[in-house]
Design an enzyme around this catalytic site. Sequence first.
Site, PDB file in Angstrom:
ATOM      1  N   THR A 168       0.832  -1.209   0.000  1.00 12.65           N
ATOM      2  CA  THR A 168       0.000   0.000   0.000  1.00 12.65           C
ATOM      3  C   THR A 168       0.865   1.258   0.000  1.00 12.65           C
ATOM      4  O   THR A 168       0.394   2.316  -0.411  1.00 12.65           O
ATOM      5  CB  THR A 168      -0.910   0.031   1.245  1.00 12.65           C
ATOM      6  OG1 THR A 168      -0.103  -0.304   2.380  1.00 12.65           O
ATOM      7  CG2 THR A 168      -2.045  -0.948   1.127  1.00 12.65           C
ATOM      8  N   ASP A 189       9.836   0.932   4.815  1.00 18.69           N
ATOM      9  CA  ASP A 189      10.930   0.313   5.571  1.00 18.69           C
ATOM     10  C   ASP A 189      11.838   1.373   6.195  1.00 18.69           C
ATOM     11  O   ASP A 189      12.199   1.296   7.371  1.00 18.69           O
ATOM     12  CB  ASP A 189      11.752  -0.611   4.659  1.00 18.69           C
ATOM     13  CG  ASP A 189      10.874  -1.629   3.935  1.00 18.69           C
ATOM     14  OD1 ASP A 189       9.717  -1.809   4.354  1.00 18.69           O
ATOM     15  OD2 ASP A 189      11.345  -2.236   2.959  1.00 18.69           O
ATOM     16  N   GLY A 223      18.513 -10.745   3.923  1.00 22.48           N
ATOM     17  CA  GLY A 223      17.696 -11.357   2.874  1.00 22.48           C
ATOM     18  C   GLY A 223      16.425 -11.989   3.396  1.00 22.48           C
ATOM     19  O   GLY A 223      15.786 -12.774   2.702  1.00 22.48           O
ATOM     20  N   SER A 267      14.189  -5.900   6.323  1.00 22.80           N
ATOM     21  CA  SER A 267      14.678  -4.557   5.983  1.00 22.80           C
ATOM     22  C   SER A 267      16.069  -4.235   6.495  1.00 22.80           C
ATOM     23  O   SER A 267      16.315  -3.154   7.043  1.00 22.80           O
ATOM     24  CB  SER A 267      13.687  -3.485   6.454  1.00 22.80           C
ATOM     25  OG  SER A 267      12.482  -3.653   5.801  1.00 22.80           O
TER      26      SER A 267
HETATM   27  C1  GLA Z   1       9.039  -3.979   0.539  1.00 22.25           C
HETATM   28  C2  GLA Z   1       9.213  -2.515   0.165  1.00 22.25           C
HETATM   29  C3  GLA Z   1       8.207  -1.647   0.920  1.00 22.25           C
HETATM   30  C4  GLA Z   1       6.771  -2.167   0.751  1.00 22.25           C
HETATM   31  C5  GLA Z   1       6.708  -3.667   1.020  1.00 22.25           C
HETATM   32  C6  GLA Z   1       5.359  -4.256   0.705  1.00 22.25           C
HETATM   33  O1  GLA Z   1       9.361  -4.173   1.884  1.00 22.25           O
HETATM   34  O2  GLA Z   1      10.520  -2.083   0.455  1.00 22.25           O
HETATM   35  O3  GLA Z   1       8.316  -0.302   0.496  1.00 22.25           O
HETATM   36  O4  GLA Z   1       6.286  -1.856  -0.526  1.00 22.25           O
HETATM   37  O5  GLA Z   1       7.693  -4.381   0.288  1.00 22.25           O
HETATM   38  O6  GLA Z   1       4.388  -3.771   1.569  1.00 22.25           O
END
Ligand code: GLA
Length: 408
Positions: A54, A192, A142, A146
């Site tokens: 989103t 993230d 991985g 994040s």
């Molecule tokens: C990854 C991206 C985020 C977000 C998610 C899905 O973590 O880095 O920005 O889009 O996927 O919600």
Amino acid sequence: MTAGHTGNPSTAGRAAALSARLEARPGMPPGPKASGPVRLVRAPGRVNLIGEHTDYNEGLVLPAAIDREIWIAFQGWDRPEVELTSAEFDDTRSFSFEGLSPETRGAKSWIDYVAATAWAMREAGLPIRGFRGVMNSTIPIGSGLSSSAALEMASSWALAVPGAPRPDPGAMAAIAQRGENRYVGVNCGIMDQFASAAGMAGNALLIDCRINQFTTAPMPTGLSLVVCETGSSRKLEASAYNTRRSECELGVKLIAEREPGVRALRDVDEAMLERNRDRLPEVVARRCEHVVREDARVMASVAALRDGDLDALGRLFAASHASLRDLYEVSSPELDAMVDIAVSVPGVIASRMTGAGFGGCTVSLVERRAEEALREAVLAQYQKRTGLEPRVYIVAAVDGAGEVILGA
Ligand code: GLA
């Protein structure tokens, strides 16, 4: 807390080990000397409770920064350069600020996330300073928790010129996101970096990705946050992620032809989507349906957390997972199996895939007494079902990135 994270015994131990490693490194190169004492910055990884795919649709997300963190011990110096050692990889990399640009980026490496942040800070007009440092990380690499965003946010603290004004966490997250989009070439949203920058201990963050502002949503006492790692590869992630983004953009374009004022899927509600469904390719309609309904689930989850409505949380997480599996098509057999196992354990309140998908982790809200039962169920059943080795982490929501002041 943005700065002044209070030291505790394990903090002090980790800081001492990192600083010792920095000081034991071969001598400074000739020329300008590093100045001042060794400083320490940290930045957490994140887990998203709900609100998936989103953020790049200007929607709502509900992540928490977690106690899996990257730390950098560093000394600033007067060279326009960064030299950083990864303790995990036992690898030292460097880059210069001179001529730093996406076009001149070298072979792919973890240092790109630091260089991307330096590039983006400079582009945003923020002064930056070189440093030599050593980092270590407790964020599994991985796994979809994040680690790259955390490295960017830790770097943003190490690169900052002491005493210079600092943008608020949302603005700093947007700068780091731009670095990742433009310099590294990964088309991620802002969630993230935002979670890593702005985290608040004991809270999830309700982030409005249209205006880059957040409010806090307290984690219910008595519930644990459990992350289960599927151990499955996220190889498809980058290309499939970009395809999903384009499908959403196409949906917006087609809907906006008939509905003036629609700039993003955030502007579309279920009724508007239904009256425009005939204009959309079937797959695009499904992607849009996921996003539009997921935004509503985020708001419902915030209310359920506030009211302690555990049944509602269970239903909302289940609906989010099913939608990501069937409409957005970013789950995997491994993620589905992990959720299946989790929800069969008494005391597991809610469980779903978290992050981009295609592998990675699930997130579960679990009554404290059920933590071990969940761990045992996963260890007993997951490998049999998938052939892969799972990992289970009980995590806590922590403060966002900042400087660690020892002895504070
Ligand atoms: C990854 C991206 C985020 C977000 C998610 C899905 O973590 O880095 O920005 O889009 O996927 O919600």
